[in-house]
Motif scaffolding. Structure first.
Motif, PDB file in Angstrom:
ATOM      1  N   SER A 130     -24.794 -35.953 -16.245  1.00  0.00           N
ATOM      2  CA  SER A 130     -23.842 -36.494 -17.212  1.00  0.00           C
ATOM      3  C   SER A 130     -24.426 -36.458 -18.629  1.00  0.00           C
ATOM      4  N   GLU A 176     -24.155 -32.930 -19.921  1.00  0.00           N
ATOM      5  CA  GLU A 176     -22.760 -32.614 -20.227  1.00  0.00           C
ATOM      6  C   GLU A 176     -22.351 -33.240 -21.557  1.00  0.00           C
ATOM      7  N   ASN A 177     -22.739 -34.479 -21.769  1.00  0.00           N
ATOM      8  CA  ASN A 177     -22.367 -35.187 -23.001  1.00  0.00           C
ATOM      9  C   ASN A 177     -23.014 -34.547 -24.233  1.00  0.00           C
ATOM     10  N   ILE A 178     -24.274 -34.115 -24.087  1.00  0.00           N
ATOM     11  CA  ILE A 178     -25.005 -33.559 -25.226  1.00  0.00           C
ATOM     12  C   ILE A 178     -24.521 -32.151 -25.581  1.00  0.00           C
ATOM     13  N   THR A 179     -24.277 -31.339 -24.543  1.00  0.00           N
ATOM     14  CA  THR A 179     -23.948 -29.931 -24.776  1.00  0.00           C
ATOM     15  C   THR A 179     -22.448 -29.650 -24.836  1.00  0.00           C
ATOM     16  N   GLY A 180     -21.648 -30.570 -24.295  1.00  0.00           N
ATOM     17  CA  GLY A 180     -20.205 -30.361 -24.290  1.00  0.00           C
ATOM     18  C   GLY A 180     -19.720 -29.430 -23.194  1.00  0.00           C
ATOM     19  N   ILE A 181     -20.610 -29.072 -22.262  1.00  0.00           N
ATOM     20  CA  ILE A 181     -20.214 -28.188 -21.150  1.00  0.00           C
ATOM     21  C   ILE A 181     -19.916 -29.031 -19.907  1.00  0.00           C
ATOM     22  N   ASN A 182     -19.230 -28.431 -18.969  1.00  0.00           N
ATOM     23  CA  ASN A 182     -18.975 -29.084 -17.683  1.00  0.00           C
ATOM     24  C   ASN A 182     -19.844 -28.446 -16.614  1.00  0.00           C
ATOM     25  N   HIS A 233     -28.142 -24.677 -23.839  1.00  0.00           N
ATOM     26  CA  HIS A 233     -27.763 -24.358 -25.222  1.00  0.00           C
ATOM     27  C   HIS A 233     -27.723 -22.847 -25.451  1.00  0.00           C
TER      28      HIS A 233
END
Length: 262
Positions: A164, A167-173, A135
């Motif tokens: 995964s 990635e889903n929580i933060t929106g990053i790859n 974050h």
């Protein structure tokens, strides 16, 4: 000059829970006899390349440790090449010792490296610390995006399941260093010094082995063992499907224009 090079998956393709699968020994012996370059690449990091070499010795064939490539090898090269010191390694001490580099950072690491979560004391505090760093700007590196792995007692959550979630929580790859990332394949191809179009990639998992091979323009062969499930070949199409590794030897003989093709 060799016409081909071969990249093989480990668990579920060559061996399973410490035992050689049908055709694996004969295929490896054939590759060595004909001096066909090959590498065994795996997302498994719980064992070092030296330990993997010893495991093959125990099933009846000697494969030098330099023939094995895992994501630790690839990440180590990435950190060294880019002179990166600011990172936090989240993994077991045994795996960290394979890396051989200690991360240095003050408040927020530039990179978080996720590794072998199955061997980490995973709790809310750890997960929230990782989330907090991401974050605040830390980049996420992962050895694997596989959601589960096969054990003697059945399937278990793998590092990719946790990756995964972040990635889903933060929106990053995340940046992947295991299969199907081209990074681990490029390492193997570089070591063999062969063009990717001349590579034959063999494995049991369409989501890692076949997807990774196809991305590199390799000739992909799906083996119906390990993680294979019925109709997997319709999800990500391989160039060839075989029941076991024994079927691959005549195919390689044909490529090499050998007279004793079955």
């Amino acid at each position: 000059m060799n016409k081909i090079g071969v990249i093989l998956d480990l668990e579920g393709t060559l061996i399973s829970n410490g035992e050689a699968l049908l055709g694996s020994i004969k295929l490896l012996e054939y590759l060595m006899e004909k001096n066909i370059p090959f590498r065994i690449i795996t997302n498994t990091v719980s064992k070092s390349c030296k330990e993997l070499s010893f495991a093959f010795h125990n099933v009846g064939i000697d494969i030098p440790e330099i023939y094995f490539i895992n994501p630790i090898v690839t990440v180590k090269g990435f950190l060294s090449k880019n002179h990166i010191e600011s990172f936090w390694f989240v993994g077991s001490n045994d795996t960290k010792s394979q890396l051989g580099i200690d991360g240095k950072y003050k408040e927020i690491p530039e990179y978080i490296i996720l590794c072998d979560f199955e061997n980490v004391d995973c709790n809310y505090e750890l997960l929230n610390r990782i989330f907090s760093y991401i974050h605040k700007g830390s980049k996420l590196l992962t050895m694997s995006q596989s959601k589960y792995y096969l054990s003697k007692s059945g399937p278990k959550l793998d590092t990719g399941a946790f990756c995964s979630m972040f990635e889903n929580i933060t929106g990053i790859n995340s940046i992947l260093f295991g299969k199907p990332s081209d990074k681990i394949y490029q390492e193997a191809i570089s070591q063999m010094n062969i063009e990717s179009s001349k590579i034959i990639a063999i494995g049991d998992d369409v989501l890692t082995d076949i997807k990774g091979g196809n991305k590199m323009s390799a000739y992909s062969i799906l083996v119906k063992s390990g993680k294979y499930k019925k109709d997997d070949e319709t999800k990500i199409k391989p160039n060839k499907v075989v029941e076991n590794l024994l079927e691959i030897i005549p195919f390689l003989k044909k490529i090499n224009n050998e007279k004793d093709v079955l």
